[in-house]
Design a protein around this motif. Structure first.
Motif, PDB file in Angstrom:
ATOM      1  N   ALA A  51       0.663  -1.338   0.166  1.00 41.35           N
ATOM      2  CA  ALA A  51      -0.171   0.134  -0.195  1.00 41.35           C
ATOM      3  C   ALA A  51       0.871   0.867   0.054  1.00 41.35           C
ATOM      4  CB  ALA A  51      -0.900  -0.277   1.187  1.00 41.35           C
ATOM      5  N   THR A  52       0.361   2.279  -0.453  1.00 42.05           N
ATOM      6  CA  THR A  52       0.722   3.417  -0.348  1.00 42.05           C
ATOM      7  C   THR A  52       0.135   4.565   0.133  1.00 42.05           C
ATOM      8  OG1 THR A  52       2.427   2.880  -2.746  1.00 42.05           O
ATOM      9  CG2 THR A  52       2.049   5.211  -2.033  1.00 42.05           C
ATOM     10  N   THR A  53       0.826   5.771   0.420  1.00 42.99           N
ATOM     11  CA  THR A  53      -0.707   6.988   1.165  1.00 42.99           C
ATOM     12  C   THR A  53      -0.732   7.926   0.283  1.00 42.99           C
ATOM     13  OG1 THR A  53       0.960   8.396   1.620  1.00 42.99           O
ATOM     14  CG2 THR A  53       0.230   6.200   3.445  1.00 42.99           C
ATOM     15  N   GLN A  54      -1.974   8.133  -0.189  1.00 42.69           N
ATOM     16  CA  GLN A  54      -3.188   8.800  -0.875  1.00 42.69           C
ATOM     17  C   GLN A  54      -1.734  10.160  -0.789  1.00 42.69           C
ATOM     18  OE1 GLN A  54      -7.239   9.163  -0.483  1.00 42.69           O
ATOM     19  NE2 GLN A  54      -6.818  11.217  -2.083  1.00 42.69           N
ATOM     20  N   ALA A  55      -1.193  10.990   0.059  1.00 44.34           N
ATOM     21  CA  ALA A  55      -0.483  11.994  -0.082  1.00 44.34           C
ATOM     22  C   ALA A  55       0.852  11.520  -0.494  1.00 44.34           C
ATOM     23  CB  ALA A  55      -0.476  12.643   1.331  1.00 44.34           C
ATOM     24  N   GLN A  56       1.589  10.681  -0.408  1.00 40.33           N
ATOM     25  CA  GLN A  56       2.420  10.296  -0.955  1.00 40.33           C
ATOM     26  C   GLN A  56       2.652  10.652  -2.247  1.00 40.33           C
ATOM     27  OE1 GLN A  56       3.792   7.078   0.856  1.00 40.33           O
ATOM     28  NE2 GLN A  56       5.529   7.571   2.118  1.00 40.33           N
ATOM     29  N   LEU A  57       1.828   9.351  -2.752  1.00 35.26           N
ATOM     30  CA  LEU A  57       1.763   8.922  -4.390  1.00 35.26           C
ATOM     31  C   LEU A  57       1.212  10.409  -4.921  1.00 35.26           C
ATOM     32  CD1 LEU A  57       1.054   6.841  -6.186  1.00 35.26           C
ATOM     33  CD2 LEU A  57      -1.110   6.453  -6.359  1.00 35.26           C
ATOM     34  N   ALA A  58       0.619  11.592  -4.396  1.00 36.34           N
ATOM     35  CA  ALA A  58       0.288  12.647  -4.974  1.00 36.34           C
ATOM     36  C   ALA A  58       1.386  13.554  -4.995  1.00 36.34           C
ATOM     37  CB  ALA A  58      -1.106  13.758  -3.956  1.00 36.34           C
ATOM     38  N   ARG A  59       2.228  13.307  -3.871  1.00 37.69           N
ATOM     39  CA  ARG A  59       3.032  13.711  -3.933  1.00 37.69           C
ATOM     40  C   ARG A  59       4.580  13.337  -5.016  1.00 37.69           C
ATOM     41  NH1 ARG A  59       5.864  13.097   1.708  1.00 37.69           N
ATOM     42  NH2 ARG A  59       7.352  14.169   0.991  1.00 37.69           N
ATOM     43  N   HIS A  60       4.504  12.123  -5.172  1.00 39.11           N
ATOM     44  CA  HIS A  60       5.241  11.357  -6.293  1.00 39.11           C
ATOM     45  C   HIS A  60       5.387  11.688  -7.150  1.00 39.11           C
ATOM     46  CE1 HIS A  60       7.543   8.574  -8.020  1.00 39.11           C
ATOM     47  NE2 HIS A  60       7.364   8.168  -8.885  1.00 39.11           N
ATOM     48  N   LEU A  61       4.158  12.390  -7.779  1.00 41.28           N
ATOM     49  CA  LEU A  61       3.221  12.594  -9.343  1.00 41.28           C
ATOM     50  C   LEU A  61       3.261  13.356  -9.409  1.00 41.28           C
ATOM     51  CD1 LEU A  61       0.460   9.234  -8.971  1.00 41.28           C
ATOM     52  CD2 LEU A  61       2.749   9.918 -10.495  1.00 41.28           C
ATOM     53  N   GLN A  78     -14.663   2.775  -9.070  1.00 45.61           N
ATOM     54  CA  GLN A  78     -15.632   2.001 -10.444  1.00 45.61           C
ATOM     55  C   GLN A  78     -14.074   0.142 -10.228  1.00 45.61           C
ATOM     56  OE1 GLN A  78     -15.955   3.078 -13.825  1.00 45.61           O
ATOM     57  NE2 GLN A  78     -16.648   4.281 -12.411  1.00 45.61           N
ATOM     58  N   GLY A  79     -13.644   0.171  -8.824  1.00 50.12           N
ATOM     59  CA  GLY A  79     -13.533  -0.896  -8.922  1.00 50.12           C
ATOM     60  C   GLY A  79     -11.920  -1.583  -8.692  1.00 50.12           C
ATOM     61  N   LEU A  80     -10.629  -0.178  -8.706  1.00 48.33           N
ATOM     62  CA  LEU A  80     -10.129  -0.585  -9.328  1.00 48.33           C
ATOM     63  C   LEU A  80      -8.904  -0.301  -8.272  1.00 48.33           C
ATOM     64  CD1 LEU A  80     -10.289   1.575 -13.374  1.00 48.33           C
ATOM     65  CD2 LEU A  80     -10.671  -0.490 -12.602  1.00 48.33           C
ATOM     66  N   LEU A  81      -9.600   0.366  -7.213  1.00 47.91           N
ATOM     67  CA  LEU A  81      -8.327   0.514  -6.199  1.00 47.91           C
ATOM     68  C   LEU A  81      -9.449   0.274  -4.681  1.00 47.91           C
ATOM     69  CD1 LEU A  81      -8.239   3.744  -4.937  1.00 47.91           C
ATOM     70  CD2 LEU A  81      -7.039   3.644  -6.981  1.00 47.91           C
ATOM     71  N   GLU A  82      -8.467   0.021  -3.688  1.00 43.25           N
ATOM     72  CA  GLU A  82      -9.246   0.180  -2.041  1.00 43.25           C
ATOM     73  C   GLU A  82      -8.894   0.839  -1.767  1.00 43.25           C
ATOM     74  OE1 GLU A  82      -9.716  -4.447  -1.583  1.00 43.25           O
ATOM     75  OE2 GLU A  82      -7.186  -4.460  -1.485  1.00 43.25           O
ATOM     76  N   MET A  83      -9.274   1.859  -0.625  1.00 40.01           N
ATOM     77  CA  MET A  83      -8.589   2.109   0.432  1.00 40.01           C
ATOM     78  C   MET A  83      -9.016   1.552   1.705  1.00 40.01           C
ATOM     79  SD  MET A  83      -9.296   5.951   1.109  1.00 40.01           S
ATOM     80  CE  MET A  83      -8.994   7.039  -0.432  1.00 40.01           C
ATOM     81  N   GLU A  84      -7.717   2.371   2.720  1.00 38.10           N
ATOM     82  CA  GLU A  84      -7.863   1.120   3.823  1.00 38.10           C
ATOM     83  C   GLU A  84      -7.720   2.539   4.642  1.00 38.10           C
ATOM     84  OE1 GLU A  84      -5.208  -0.814   6.952  1.00 38.10           O
ATOM     85  OE2 GLU A  84      -4.563  -1.215   4.820  1.00 38.10           O
ATOM     86  N   HIS A  92      -4.604   7.745   4.256  1.00 37.74           N
ATOM     87  CA  HIS A  92      -5.354   6.536   3.748  1.00 37.74           C
ATOM     88  C   HIS A  92      -4.364   5.665   2.312  1.00 37.74           C
ATOM     89  CE1 HIS A  92      -7.945  10.373   3.891  1.00 37.74           C
ATOM     90  NE2 HIS A  92      -8.635   9.096   4.753  1.00 37.74           N
ATOM     91  N   LEU A  93      -3.993   3.898   2.511  1.00 35.36           N
ATOM     92  CA  LEU A  93      -3.744   3.657   2.306  1.00 35.36           C
ATOM     93  C   LEU A  93      -4.714   3.171   0.753  1.00 35.36           C
ATOM     94  CD1 LEU A  93      -2.193   1.695   5.164  1.00 35.36           C
ATOM     95  CD2 LEU A  93      -1.091   3.728   3.922  1.00 35.36           C
ATOM     96  N   LEU A  94      -3.693   3.434  -0.370  1.00 34.88           N
ATOM     97  CA  LEU A  94      -3.574   2.995  -1.675  1.00 34.88           C
ATOM     98  C   LEU A  94      -3.393   1.062  -1.916  1.00 34.88           C
ATOM     99  CD1 LEU A  94      -4.307   6.246  -2.945  1.00 34.88           C
ATOM    100  CD2 LEU A  94      -6.461   5.486  -2.073  1.00 34.88           C
ATOM    101  N   ARG A  95      -4.681   0.481  -2.342  1.00 35.71           N
ATOM    102  CA  ARG A  95      -3.864  -0.806  -3.305  1.00 35.71           C
ATOM    103  C   ARG A  95      -4.693  -0.670  -4.410  1.00 35.71           C
ATOM    104  NH1 ARG A  95      -3.719  -2.631   1.667  1.00 35.71           N
ATOM    105  NH2 ARG A  95      -2.172  -2.991   3.130  1.00 35.71           N
ATOM    106  N   LEU A  96      -4.597  -1.714  -5.607  1.00 35.48           N
ATOM    107  CA  LEU A  96      -4.996  -2.263  -6.886  1.00 35.48           C
ATOM    108  C   LEU A  96      -5.845  -3.442  -6.551  1.00 35.48           C
ATOM    109  CD1 LEU A  96      -2.375  -1.927  -9.544  1.00 35.48           C
ATOM    110  CD2 LEU A  96      -3.769  -0.524  -9.320  1.00 35.48           C
ATOM    111  N   THR A  97      -6.924  -3.478  -7.263  1.00 36.53           N
ATOM    112  CA  THR A  97      -8.288  -4.360  -6.992  1.00 36.53           C
ATOM    113  C   THR A  97      -7.738  -5.175  -8.417  1.00 36.53           C
ATOM    114  OG1 THR A  97      -9.403  -3.663  -8.132  1.00 36.53           O
ATOM    115  CG2 THR A  97      -9.693  -2.930  -6.025  1.00 36.53           C
ATOM    116  N   GLU A  98      -7.934  -6.544  -7.718  1.00 34.82           N
ATOM    117  CA  GLU A  98      -7.359  -7.381  -8.961  1.00 34.82           C
ATOM    118  C   GLU A  98      -7.974  -6.990 -10.326  1.00 34.82           C
ATOM    119  OE1 GLU A  98      -5.813  -9.608  -9.767  1.00 34.82           O
ATOM    120  OE2 GLU A  98      -5.272  -9.581  -7.516  1.00 34.82           O
ATOM    121  N   LYS A  99      -9.227  -5.876 -11.097  1.00 33.36           N
ATOM    122  CA  LYS A  99      -9.892  -5.623 -11.531  1.00 33.36           C
ATOM    123  C   LYS A  99      -8.747  -4.213 -11.961  1.00 33.36           C
ATOM    124  CE  LYS A  99     -13.866  -3.063 -12.648  1.00 33.36           C
ATOM    125  NZ  LYS A  99     -15.919  -2.877 -13.030  1.00 33.36           N
ATOM    126  N   GLY A 100      -8.303  -3.622 -11.153  1.00 32.85           N
ATOM    127  CA  GLY A 100      -7.516  -2.402 -11.170  1.00 32.85           C
ATOM    128  C   GLY A 100      -6.294  -2.663 -11.310  1.00 32.85           C
TER     129      GLY A 100
END
Length: 152
Positions: A51-61, A78-84, A92-100
């Motif tokens: 998992a990657t945090t939403q804030a880290q990913l925003a900073r990275h991109l 769309q069911g492409l990612l899930e948040m914990e 907020h930790l983000l992970r890809l789903t299988e559909k993602g």
């Protein structure tokens, strides 16, 4: 081996990989989900296991937190990612789903069939070494981006 030789070898290898495996066009998802180039980039930077945090990913991109939040809401719908949501509600930790994973693969600049053909040329050990090396390089890129953001 000197660092300049490593740099040369990466600079030499990357274009050969890209040339052999790049997609001639951005295919539309077989699932019928319309994603933007930004959404495809976000999916490509996520994992189903780490998992990657939403804030880290925003900073990275290099995108704002509000833009990332908007994109995450769409991708989740769309069911492409899930948040914990962790105990620290701001993380907020983000992970890809299988559909993602499937949509990310179909929208990648590297075509799955071409990569499969390249991998068929390698032994199992070579594949593991190559993938481990690419993942290490990608992790170092992420760490460097985070350091630059912290310093600036």
């Amino acid at each position: 081996m000197e660092k300049t030789e490593f740099i040369y070898r990466i600079q030499s290898a990357y274009p050969r990989i890209y040339h052999a495996c790049h997609a001639d066009h951005q295919p539309t998802s077989a699932s019928g989900i319309a994603i933007s180039q930004r959404d495809a980039t976000i999916l490509a930077h996520l994992s189903s296991t780490n998992a990657t945090t939403q804030a880290q990913l925003a900073r990275h991109l290099g995108i704002t937190k509000s833009t990332m939040s908007e994109a995450v809401k769409y991708l989740m719908a769309q069911g492409l990612l899930e948040m914990e949501v962790t105990t620290d509600r701001r993380a907020h930790l983000l992970r890809l789903t299988e559909k993602g994973k499937d949509v990310m693969s179909k929208s990648s600049v590297l075509e799955a069939d071409k990569l499969a053909a390249v991998l068929a040329e390698m032994t199992a050990t070579e594949m593991q070494q190559a993938i481990a090396g690419l993942e290490l390089l990608a992790q170092a890129c992420f760490r460097l981006t985070m350091k630059k953001e912290d310093a600036g």
